[in-house]
Motif scaffolding. Structure first.
Motif, PDB file in Angstrom:
ATOM      1  N   ASP A  24     -34.317 -11.260  -5.834  1.00  0.00           N
ATOM      2  CA  ASP A  24     -33.042 -11.619  -5.275  1.00  0.00           C
ATOM      3  C   ASP A  24     -32.065 -10.907  -4.000  1.00  0.00           C
ATOM      4  O   ASP A  24     -31.964 -11.182  -3.090  1.00  0.00           O
ATOM      5  CB  ASP A  24     -32.066 -12.230  -6.288  1.00  0.00           C
ATOM      6  N   THR A  28     -32.140 -11.321  -0.279  1.00  0.00           N
ATOM      7  CA  THR A  28     -30.741 -11.454   0.553  1.00  0.00           C
ATOM      8  C   THR A  28     -30.996 -10.504   1.662  1.00  0.00           C
ATOM      9  O   THR A  28     -30.342 -10.615   2.846  1.00  0.00           O
ATOM     10  CB  THR A  28     -29.763 -10.700  -0.603  1.00  0.00           C
ATOM     11  N   SER A  31     -32.738 -11.757   4.686  1.00  0.00           N
ATOM     12  CA  SER A  31     -31.537 -12.807   5.230  1.00  0.00           C
ATOM     13  C   SER A  31     -30.526 -12.258   6.035  1.00  0.00           C
ATOM     14  O   SER A  31     -30.216 -12.750   6.994  1.00  0.00           O
ATOM     15  CB  SER A  31     -31.028 -13.731   4.175  1.00  0.00           C
ATOM     16  N   VAL A  95     -23.718 -18.844  -1.337  1.00  0.00           N
ATOM     17  CA  VAL A  95     -23.855 -17.589  -1.969  1.00  0.00           C
ATOM     18  C   VAL A  95     -22.796 -17.178  -3.126  1.00  0.00           C
ATOM     19  O   VAL A  95     -21.727 -17.385  -3.013  1.00  0.00           O
ATOM     20  CB  VAL A  95     -23.769 -16.496  -0.810  1.00  0.00           C
ATOM     21  N   TYR A  99     -23.586 -11.128  -4.533  1.00  0.00           N
ATOM     22  CA  TYR A  99     -24.336 -11.271  -3.374  1.00  0.00           C
ATOM     23  C   TYR A  99     -23.272 -11.699  -2.311  1.00  0.00           C
ATOM     24  O   TYR A  99     -23.418 -11.192  -1.224  1.00  0.00           O
ATOM     25  CB  TYR A  99     -25.366 -12.291  -3.439  1.00  0.00           C
ATOM     26  N   TRP A 103     -23.220  -9.398   0.998  1.00  0.00           N
ATOM     27  CA  TRP A 103     -23.312 -10.084   2.189  1.00  0.00           C
ATOM     28  C   TRP A 103     -21.985  -9.476   3.355  1.00  0.00           C
ATOM     29  O   TRP A 103     -22.426  -9.022   4.556  1.00  0.00           O
ATOM     30  CB  TRP A 103     -22.938 -11.650   2.386  1.00  0.00           C
TER      31      TRP A 103
END
Length: 149
Positions: A24, A28, A31, A95, A99, A103
């Motif tokens: 994960d 992340t 991305s 999200v 996370y 971000w």
């Protein structure tokens, strides 16, 4: 994205986020950074002056152009771009959990450092452009003279 990217992500994961599932975390980070890497690969047209309306990806592109061509860069950031992105991420449903914080933390890193930012009333255009050559640019606090560009 390559072995170097995987190694960097693995190191970050081990140092700061060992409590989350690695796959994960990896997706992340991919991305988050893929758009930045694609931005860094862009062909940039040569110009005497670049104007960025924000410090995010536009600021990255402007910084690249300034470095590559040795030209001027003006950022007319209103001063809350990063905060607006943070608010969007806080409200985002796609999200969750830690996370969101990852971000937000990573996005704040995308703001180019050491760019003089023009905000209404605090810097002249000369300071933003890095020149005092009034034949190339003129400006006063709270008043732009863009017809001279």
């Amino acid at each position: 994205m390559g072995e170097d990217f995987l190694n960097a992500v693995r190191e970050c994961y081990q140092l700061r986020y060992p409590q989350v599932v690695f796959s994960d975390f990896l997706w992340t980070m991919r991305s988050i950074y893929l758009p930045l890497f694609l931005t860094l690969k862009m062909e940039l047209p040569e110009a005497d002056l670049y104007h960025c309306v924000a410090t995010g990806y536009a600021g990255v592109i402007g910084s690249m152009a300034k470095k590559r061509y040795g030209c001027g860069l003006m950022v007319s950031e209103h001063g809350i771009y990063t905060r607006e992105r943070e608010e969007e991420l806080i409200r985002a449903k796609w999200v969750g959990g830690i996370y969101k914080n990852i971000w937000i933390e990573q996005f704040k890193k995308n703001v180019p450092a050491r760019i003089p930012v023009c905000r209404s009333g605090n810097l002249s255009l000369q300071a933003c452009h890095g020149t005092s050559d009034r034949t190339r640019m003129s400006g006063r606090k709270n008043k732009d003279h863009t017809e001279r560009y």
